[in-house]
Design a protein around this motif. Sequence first.
Motif, PDB file in Angstrom:
ATOM      1  N   GLN A 103      -2.757   5.321   4.098  1.00  0.00           N
ATOM      2  CA  GLN A 103      -3.376   4.807   3.061  1.00  0.00           C
ATOM      3  C   GLN A 103      -4.292   5.190   1.755  1.00  0.00           C
ATOM      4  OE1 GLN A 103      -7.606   5.066   5.947  1.00  0.00           O
ATOM      5  NE2 GLN A 103      -6.587   4.995   7.467  1.00  0.00           N
ATOM      6  N   ARG A 125       0.570  -1.989   5.883  1.00  0.00           N
ATOM      7  CA  ARG A 125      -0.258  -2.399   5.584  1.00  0.00           C
ATOM      8  C   ARG A 125      -1.343  -2.028   5.748  1.00  0.00           C
ATOM      9  NH1 ARG A 125       2.271  -6.715   4.178  1.00  0.00           N
ATOM     10  NH2 ARG A 125       4.133  -7.045   5.360  1.00  0.00           N
ATOM     11  N   LYS A 126      -1.142  -0.993   5.487  1.00  0.00           N
ATOM     12  CA  LYS A 126      -2.960   0.142   5.501  1.00  0.00           C
ATOM     13  C   LYS A 126      -2.751   0.987   4.313  1.00  0.00           C
ATOM     14  CE  LYS A 126      -2.854   1.815  11.071  1.00  0.00           C
ATOM     15  NZ  LYS A 126      -3.039   2.588  11.602  1.00  0.00           N
ATOM     16  N   GLU A 128      -4.568   1.529   0.295  1.00  0.00           N
ATOM     17  CA  GLU A 128      -5.544   0.453   0.130  1.00  0.00           C
ATOM     18  C   GLU A 128      -6.150   1.281  -1.176  1.00  0.00           C
ATOM     19  OE1 GLU A 128      -9.383   2.971   2.705  1.00  0.00           O
ATOM     20  OE2 GLU A 128      -8.201   0.281   3.243  1.00  0.00           O
ATOM     21  N   PHE A 157       0.004  -5.323  -3.515  1.00  0.00           N
ATOM     22  CA  PHE A 157      -0.670  -5.485  -1.782  1.00  0.00           C
ATOM     23  C   PHE A 157      -1.786  -5.756  -1.907  1.00  0.00           C
ATOM     24  CE2 PHE A 157       2.574  -1.866  -3.866  1.00  0.00           C
ATOM     25  CZ  PHE A 157       2.859  -1.043  -3.039  1.00  0.00           C
ATOM     26  N   HIS A 158      -2.227  -6.465  -0.996  1.00  0.00           N
ATOM     27  CA  HIS A 158      -3.354  -7.686  -0.685  1.00  0.00           C
ATOM     28  C   HIS A 158      -4.230  -6.367  -0.463  1.00  0.00           C
ATOM     29  CE1 HIS A 158      -1.038 -10.817  -1.981  1.00  0.00           C
ATOM     30  NE2 HIS A 158       0.064 -10.825  -1.158  1.00  0.00           N
ATOM     31  N   ASN A 159      -4.002  -5.754  -0.092  1.00  0.00           N
ATOM     32  CA  ASN A 159      -5.521  -4.554   0.974  1.00  0.00           C
ATOM     33  C   ASN A 159      -6.092  -3.984   0.264  1.00  0.00           C
ATOM     34  OD1 ASN A 159      -4.977  -6.445   3.248  1.00  0.00           O
ATOM     35  ND2 ASN A 159      -3.478  -4.017   3.808  1.00  0.00           N
ATOM     36  N   LYS A 161      -7.602  -1.241  -2.377  1.00  0.00           N
ATOM     37  CA  LYS A 161      -9.360  -1.374  -2.633  1.00  0.00           C
ATOM     38  C   LYS A 161      -9.511  -0.419  -3.462  1.00  0.00           C
ATOM     39  CE  LYS A 161     -10.727  -2.161   1.978  1.00  0.00           C
ATOM     40  NZ  LYS A 161     -11.546  -1.476   3.137  1.00  0.00           N
ATOM     41  N   VAL A 169     -12.177  -3.643  -5.128  1.00  0.00           N
ATOM     42  CA  VAL A 169     -12.195  -5.203  -4.403  1.00  0.00           C
ATOM     43  C   VAL A 169     -13.675  -4.549  -4.021  1.00  0.00           C
ATOM     44  CG1 VAL A 169     -12.415  -5.560  -1.342  1.00  0.00           C
ATOM     45  CG2 VAL A 169     -10.797  -5.218  -2.739  1.00  0.00           C
TER      46      VAL A 169
END
Length: 265
Positions: A103, A125-126, A128, A157-159, A161, A169
């Motif tokens: 993450q 996918r995780k 962020e 990386f769309h996730n 933050k 975000v």
Amino acid sequence: MDSKRDNNKDHGDTAFERITAVQLKSHTGEFNLESILFLKFRGLGIHDLGCIGECINLERLDLSGNNITNLAPLSSLRLLVVLNLSANRISNLEPLGSCDSLQSLNVAGNAIASIENFHYLQSLRKLENIRLKDNTYNYTNPVCRNTPYRNILLEMFHNIKVLDGERVVGRGSELYQLCRDIDDTIKAGLYKNGQLPDHSDCKPWVEDSFWEIKRSNNNAIIEEAYKQFSDVLHECRLLNNRATHMISQTERSLSLKKQPKQYAV
């Protein structure tokens, strides 16, 4: 960078070049490598990660301030959530592509020269939180000289933050947004009615020692939280010093503008 590595070295740790099972067990107090969940080997001159890949249940790993170049032993750490590799000599991130649970990744202060490195991590996918620069310690990477790198990473990386310590975000926490708003206002040189208020008589809200953190025990998680919070406080102090300097400069500028013009006779 070497001086920073020395400063980050944990008291009581002895420098070594290669991580061994004996060192892992003695450092953590665990009998089995699979029982190790948190590991901090900071500023120890490590070149070779050795058998660290056998700690298959590792969740948090801090290897900052070493001489690491090869990340291959980390490819088996599929439960790893937080990884700090700042201030090393890393140029290839490909082995991290199999760290499915990752993450947060800190690779500030390395030798990453191409954004192509991050294509290997797109399956995570995780993921962020990515850090390539850390202004607090003057850490960066060659790729950061390419100004669009931030936009490219955000597209990849769309996730994501948080990038380089800055939220990308949402508005983030109220404290963070407040600091950003104050900083933006100062940079823009905004002031009410053409004058800045006189803050010469202002006093601190709390005593100087109020923000000092008292360590309660040697628990590894608490130690990590202590370090992260200390870094945030350090950044806040830097922001405060910069704001004070800019306010002083603006006040001087306004003072000069108010002085009557003198004409030679």
